[in-house]
Motif scaffolding. Sequence first.
Motif, PDB file in Angstrom:
ATOM      1  N   ALA A  13      -6.538  38.638  14.277  1.00 50.03           N
ATOM      2  CA  ALA A  13      -7.234  37.449  13.802  1.00 50.03           C
ATOM      3  C   ALA A  13      -8.236  36.994  14.848  1.00 50.03           C
ATOM      4  CB  ALA A  13      -6.232  36.343  13.516  1.00 50.03           C
ATOM      5  N   ARG A  16     -11.142  39.261  14.820  1.00 55.54           N
ATOM      6  CA  ARG A  16     -12.053  38.971  13.709  1.00 55.54           C
ATOM      7  C   ARG A  16     -12.925  37.766  14.025  1.00 55.54           C
ATOM      8  NH1 ARG A  16      -8.092  40.710  10.221  1.00 55.54           N
ATOM      9  NH2 ARG A  16      -7.122  38.680  10.032  1.00 55.54           N
TER      10      ARG A  16
ATOM     11  N   PRO B  11      -2.347  41.666   6.501  1.00 54.17           N
ATOM     12  CA  PRO B  11      -2.115  40.252   6.214  1.00 54.17           C
ATOM     13  C   PRO B  11      -3.361  39.428   6.498  1.00 54.17           C
ATOM     14  CG  PRO B  11      -0.905  40.964   8.169  1.00 54.17           C
ATOM     15  CD  PRO B  11      -1.515  42.178   7.581  1.00 54.17           C
ATOM     16  N   ALA B  12      -3.524  38.389   5.708  1.00 57.06           N
ATOM     17  CA  ALA B  12      -4.661  37.495   5.910  1.00 57.06           C
ATOM     18  C   ALA B  12      -4.479  36.753   7.224  1.00 57.06           C
ATOM     19  CB  ALA B  12      -4.745  36.509   4.753  1.00 57.06           C
ATOM     20  N   ALA B  13      -5.573  36.208   7.780  1.00 56.54           N
ATOM     21  CA  ALA B  13      -5.473  35.456   9.024  1.00 56.54           C
ATOM     22  C   ALA B  13      -4.475  34.334   8.837  1.00 56.54           C
ATOM     23  CB  ALA B  13      -6.834  34.900   9.398  1.00 56.54           C
ATOM     24  N   PRO B  14      -3.429  34.297   9.673  1.00 55.49           N
ATOM     25  CA  PRO B  14      -2.395  33.291   9.444  1.00 55.49           C
ATOM     26  C   PRO B  14      -2.887  31.898   9.814  1.00 55.49           C
ATOM     27  CG  PRO B  14      -1.948  34.539  11.434  1.00 55.49           C
ATOM     28  CD  PRO B  14      -3.187  35.122  10.852  1.00 55.49           C
TER      29      PRO B  14
END
Lengths: 501, 292
Positions: A13, A16, B11-14
């Motif tokens: 994340a 990104r 998984p999507a960004a938590p």
Amino acid sequence: MSLARPTRTVEKATARRAGKFGAAATRTAIPAVTGSLYAARTKIQPQAVRGTFRRIKWALLAVTLVVYYALPFIRWDRGPGEPSQAVLLDLDRGRFHFFSIALWPQDVTYVMGLLILAALILFLMNAVAGRVWCGYLCPQTVWTDLFLAVERLIEGDRRERLKLDAAPWSMEKIALRTMKHSIWLLIAWWTGGAWVLYFADAPTLVVQLATFQAPAPAYVAILTLTATTYLLAGHMREQVCTYMCPWPRIQAALTDEHAYNILYRDARGEPRVSVKQAAALRAVGKPAGDCVDCFACVTACPAGIDIRDGLQMDCIQCGLCVDACDTVMGRLGRPAGLIGYDTEANRRSRAAGRGPVSRIVRPRTILYATLVAGIGGFMLYQLGARSFMGLSVLHDRNPLYVTLSDGSIRNGYTVRLSNKRPGERHYALAVEGLAGARVEVVGGAPGDLPVPSDATQEFRVLVFAAADARPDPSVQLTFHLTDASTGETARAQDTFKAPAP
Amino acid sequence: MADTANPGTPPAAPETTGHEWDGIAEYNNPLPRWWLYTLYATIVWSFGYWVAYPAWPLVSGYTGGVLGYSQRQTVLDEVDAVRRDRNARGQTQLAGASVAEIRADPALLRLALATGKAAFGDNCAACHGTSATGRTGYPNLQDDDWLWGGSPEEIERTIRYGARSGNGEAHVGDMPAFGRDGVLKRDEAEAVASYVLSLSGKPGVAGASLEKGAETFAGTCAACHGETAKGNPEMGAPNLTDPIWLYGSSPEQVVATVMNGRKGVMPAWEGRLDPATIKSLAVYVHGLGGGH
């Protein structure tokens, strides 16, 4: 919530985000709060399933409920004046009766031992096959299952229930809801009613309860348990496991790659494609997984999770997703077991193209099993070797000795005898260690000391040394207690004091 | 375990809580809102609790609460009620039974021993000692030497009426002051003291004549203490041949007893203690071990 989310997800994340805002931005970037810290609970309406695990769960549900409701009514003859209930927590008299075993307050160490055993057995079950307790045996699971069955019977399966939830209030909806909650409350009341029967003679208490003559605490306990059962099994359900129970967190810390858990075999299932697409893809030699993304496993889940995300804290491992998936696979003519009991080590081994590995016997299972056997064996031995008679002796603090008119020396002792058997027993008390000693008991005879059933009795015991015995200032005495009828003995040490020569 | 995560769909960004420590962010796993409301409800409840029940400590004491509830007082009241009830039943039984009947009934005997023990501490221990071992002038009740008899009934009588207590039924009988009254001279007193000490093998006054002492004893003392000096519980005359000496066994102490006499007083407890307590005391004292 999900244990499955790996830490590297954060890295991903962040990476990104770094791509979006540039390297400088990541250094100071604090991720924004993207949602509220609290959320309304999404009501879970599980779909009914058929299959092996459902059958196992029905059977265990029946067994556990029958045991719970019937146990207080089993009779056990302990003789006159003794309670004749097989399992009884007699708080007034401070006794716990379990069939032929009667525990006294000083035997509370057995309860402690049982709790230790329970914890170790949980660890062992977890190391072998995950959350067996949670999925099949925990009262929260059993009662929730029962309440769900009632709900399904009255309001229909998942689809009908979702429709009913969304429908505006109507006479029919009111009727269905009233009936459901009435039956729930009835079961809850019954649950609380059975609970109190463990604390008093069950048949008597049932009559007392029915005629409103039972003691007030019984009614309070029933009301409390009715409320908690109704709330926990009817309304809170999986939230009890997710938010209130500590075991999921402990389980997460204790599991390892060789423990069997309910897992989605992703190597076989991915990529998820429909049956038609799969056929098309396979025809051109491209990979296609067995998972058709039908969500049968998700709708069947009473915890509301997607097992395909991997092992999760919310998962109670009840196996219902296995049944749901196997049903679908059966219809499609594909082999069962896309979801099933498997280990992480196995999954990796298969991914690497090696054969299955199964290591149920490994250091931790050996350790847990040894501890369970050791502690259980020790407790059984203790229980078997437990004395049913007791003797404690206390020398008079003052005077230490009394010189009598003929020059003999007398010592006084307070002696407490206990009788842990039903029925009055007669003990004989003797003293050893002082030659020519004479024993007297105030208000009794040393050869015949009666102790009532299941009680302790205190006696004042006098030991005399003759004038010419001239004992040392302090002599070790051994008190021997014998029950002639059973041959049991008990002993205690104390001293005999005399003036310095 | 982590690898189990579906590799097919990353998984999507938590969501995170917005907190970060050294690059470690905390996922936002929203708690159900009812959990928060439960917290609020308990806070509201606590205010009601503070008003109703004891809650806040003050400099001396605490806020009592409008309900006036006290766990300690509740327990004390319960214990008190049980005790009152038990006492009432026990007292009736004890009052209606004779000492012999009490001793024959194990349950009643236990009650009497417990009652007697408590009453002894309250009433008798001041003179006889907390463990009834007495001291100079106050008899040891643990031994088997009794001035006025050691049977349960005799002990009961002594407690009830006392000795030289002024009560009409009390034990009477003095040790006269033979020296002060001019009956015996100093050397005669020393001789008779040495004689009685010799009966239990104790040394007397140096140089005193035991024959003369024996002669004096026969003439003056034997009337009460008996020819063989074994004493007489009718008159409270102690046995002079045993090793137990109420007023001391040194020659000086015995000579002082002969010269000045002894008039130890045991008060009468009738009227001060109820009959049940007196009987219990008799049973208890007898049960100390020395009773006959």
